[in-house]
Write a protein that holds these residues in place. Structure first.
Motif, PDB file in Angstrom:
ATOM      1  N   ALA A 303       0.887  -1.140  -0.094  1.00 15.17           N
ATOM      2  CA  ALA A 303       0.136  -0.065   0.051  1.00 15.17           C
ATOM      3  C   ALA A 303       0.853   1.174  -0.127  1.00 15.17           C
ATOM      4  CB  ALA A 303      -0.820  -0.156   1.314  1.00 15.17           C
ATOM      5  N   GLY A 304       2.039   1.044   0.034  1.00 13.18           N
ATOM      6  CA  GLY A 304       2.959   2.305  -0.143  1.00 13.18           C
ATOM      7  C   GLY A 304       3.339   2.994   1.042  1.00 13.18           C
ATOM      8  N   LEU A 305       3.054   2.317   2.327  1.00 11.95           N
ATOM      9  CA  LEU A 305       3.039   2.812   3.613  1.00 11.95           C
ATOM     10  C   LEU A 305       4.254   2.562   4.388  1.00 11.95           C
ATOM     11  CD1 LEU A 305      -0.580   2.309   4.664  1.00 11.95           C
ATOM     12  CD2 LEU A 305       0.394   4.506   4.026  1.00 11.95           C
ATOM     13  N   TYR A 306       5.420   1.888   3.594  1.00  7.48           N
ATOM     14  CA  TYR A 306       6.641   1.431   3.996  1.00  7.48           C
ATOM     15  C   TYR A 306       7.889   2.011   3.313  1.00  7.48           C
ATOM     16  CZ  TYR A 306      10.140  -1.733   6.233  1.00  7.48           C
ATOM     17  OH  TYR A 306      11.291  -2.262   6.734  1.00  7.48           O
ATOM     18  N   PRO A 307       8.831   2.621   3.957  1.00  7.77           N
ATOM     19  CA  PRO A 307       9.180   2.302   5.304  1.00  7.77           C
ATOM     20  C   PRO A 307       8.516   3.224   6.049  1.00  7.77           C
ATOM     21  CG  PRO A 307      10.890   3.379   4.098  1.00  7.77           C
ATOM     22  CD  PRO A 307       9.951   2.924   3.251  1.00  7.77           C
ATOM     23  N   ARG A 308       8.153   3.331   7.381  1.00  5.46           N
ATOM     24  CA  ARG A 308       7.609   4.100   8.415  1.00  5.46           C
ATOM     25  C   ARG A 308       8.527   5.452   8.823  1.00  5.46           C
ATOM     26  NH1 ARG A 308       3.688   4.772   7.229  1.00  5.46           N
ATOM     27  NH2 ARG A 308       2.955   5.728   9.288  1.00  5.46           N
ATOM     28  N   PRO A 309       7.987   6.683   8.598  1.00  8.78           N
ATOM     29  CA  PRO A 309       8.902   7.443   8.765  1.00  8.78           C
ATOM     30  C   PRO A 309       9.539   7.704  10.385  1.00  8.78           C
ATOM     31  CG  PRO A 309       6.304   8.153   9.081  1.00  8.78           C
ATOM     32  CD  PRO A 309       6.396   6.834   8.662  1.00  8.78           C
ATOM     33  N   GLU A 310      10.441   8.469  10.524  1.00  9.54           N
ATOM     34  CA  GLU A 310      11.323   8.596  11.714  1.00  9.54           C
ATOM     35  C   GLU A 310      10.704   9.761  12.483  1.00  9.54           C
ATOM     36  OE1 GLU A 310      13.082   6.247  13.596  1.00  9.54           O
ATOM     37  OE2 GLU A 310      13.047   4.773  11.883  1.00  9.54           O
ATOM     38  N   VAL A 311      10.415   9.792  13.705  1.00 11.71           N
ATOM     39  CA  VAL A 311       9.922  11.294  14.064  1.00 11.71           C
ATOM     40  C   VAL A 311      10.765  11.348  15.593  1.00 11.71           C
ATOM     41  CG1 VAL A 311       7.892  11.353  13.213  1.00 11.71           C
ATOM     42  CG2 VAL A 311       8.064  10.073  15.240  1.00 11.71           C
TER      43      VAL A 311
END
Length: 311
Positions: A303-311
């Motif tokens: 679904a194009g949601l990876y990689p997760r962002p770093e915050v």
């Protein structure tokens, strides 16, 4: 909606930064095995921002949500503590919130809970001293005013990102947006919705939400559950209250060879996320792969949601 974070929650930071948030959930075991939650979490931890721990879901007795959240915390995984009003009075609810806060658990989802007649303790007495909206108000009061419901001061108050659930498909449909508005007024800073299958009806609900500007007052995370089979689709359509599964979904799975139905269910879920990414007001996705956690990474990546962002 203010983009300033009120808590140390990683989930809140990701949503406030404008990224699509991604959460999933794990059901605690029907026993005391301390490794059970960790094994499930290991399958999904790198593909989500936080993991919900359900609170005796469907009124079936399991390891308590708080203990399982603590287990995740010790493993370096951000938990979302689900808390239902069915089983605790206001004293116990506030006490458990403080217990979670002592472990720096920074997310809570305030729920009513399924009626006990659905589970394995049908003769159990429900409590509902507070309802889910009053629980939202309670957590806000404890966090923002450092006070118990009785008015006394709290030393080291909880710092929790406060969430609630919403079911756009429950009857009567006409009050669903107004009910969401009440939860937001009570203190809900993020919303995780019921499983979505009727995309047209959900999009209509979201349009009404946006027309009232509610998407600017809370983060709305669309709930998705991949179907394993046509049998599961029929069960959810006919037996699960508040679920809206269109005939077209059932037919699509029925027309798929049995050995490929699970694969088709995953494909449907991915298609839904891609479509929902274009819907105004959607801030993220809550993927509830029931006892199928190993499929969450596949869904998130496709679904194009990876990689997760770093915050």
């Amino acid at each position: 909606m203010s983009k300033e974070c009120k808590t140390p929650s990683k989930l809140e930071k990701i949503l406030a930064a404008g990224h699509f948030g991604v959460t999933s959930e794990c059901g605690p075991p029907r026993g005391s095995d301390p490794e059970a939650i960790g094994e499930k979490a290991a399958l999904i931890r790198n593909h989500v921002d936080a993991i919900n721990i359900t609170d005796n879901q469907t009124s079936v007795c399991r390891m308590c949500s708080l203990a399982a959240c603590i287990r995740l915390k010790t493993l370096g995984v951000e938990p979302v503590l689900q808390m239902v009003t069915r089983d605790r009075n206001r004293i116990a609810l506030q006490s458990d919130i403080l217990g979670a806060a002592s472990w720096d658990i920074n997310n809570i989802l305030c729920l009513t809970g399924d009626h006990q007649s659905f589970g394995d303790n049908a003769k159990g007495q429900n409590v509902h001293d507070l309802d889910s909206m009053q629980l939202l108000q309670t957590v806000r009061m404890m966090r923002d005013e450092s006070k118990f419901l009785g008015g006394d001061e709290i030393k080291r108050p909880p710092r929790m990102f406060i969430g609630a659930a919403a079911n756009p498909f429950a009857d009567p449909y006409e009050i669903r947006v107004s009910r969401l508005a009440k939860k937001i007024a009570a203190g809900a800073e993020f919303i995780q919705t019921q499983c979505i299958y009727n995309m047209e009806k959900f999009e209509d609900w979201m349009k009404k939400v946006v027309d009232r500007g509610l998407h600017e007052k809370t983060y709305i995370m669309a709930g998705l559950t991949p179907m394993k089979s046509v049998g599961m689709a029929r069960y959810m359509k006919n037996r699960v209250p508040g679920m809206d599964v269109p005939d077209a979904i059932v037919k699509r799975l029925a027309d798929t060879p049995k050995e490929k139905q699970a694969e088709e269910g995953i494909k449907i879920c991915i298609e839904q996320i891609l479509r929902l990414k274009e819907v105004k007001g959607i801030a993220g996705f809550h993927i509830m792969a029931i006892e199928w956690e190993e499929k969450v990474p596949e869904i998130v990546e496709a679904a194009g949601l990876y990689p997760r962002p770093e915050v």
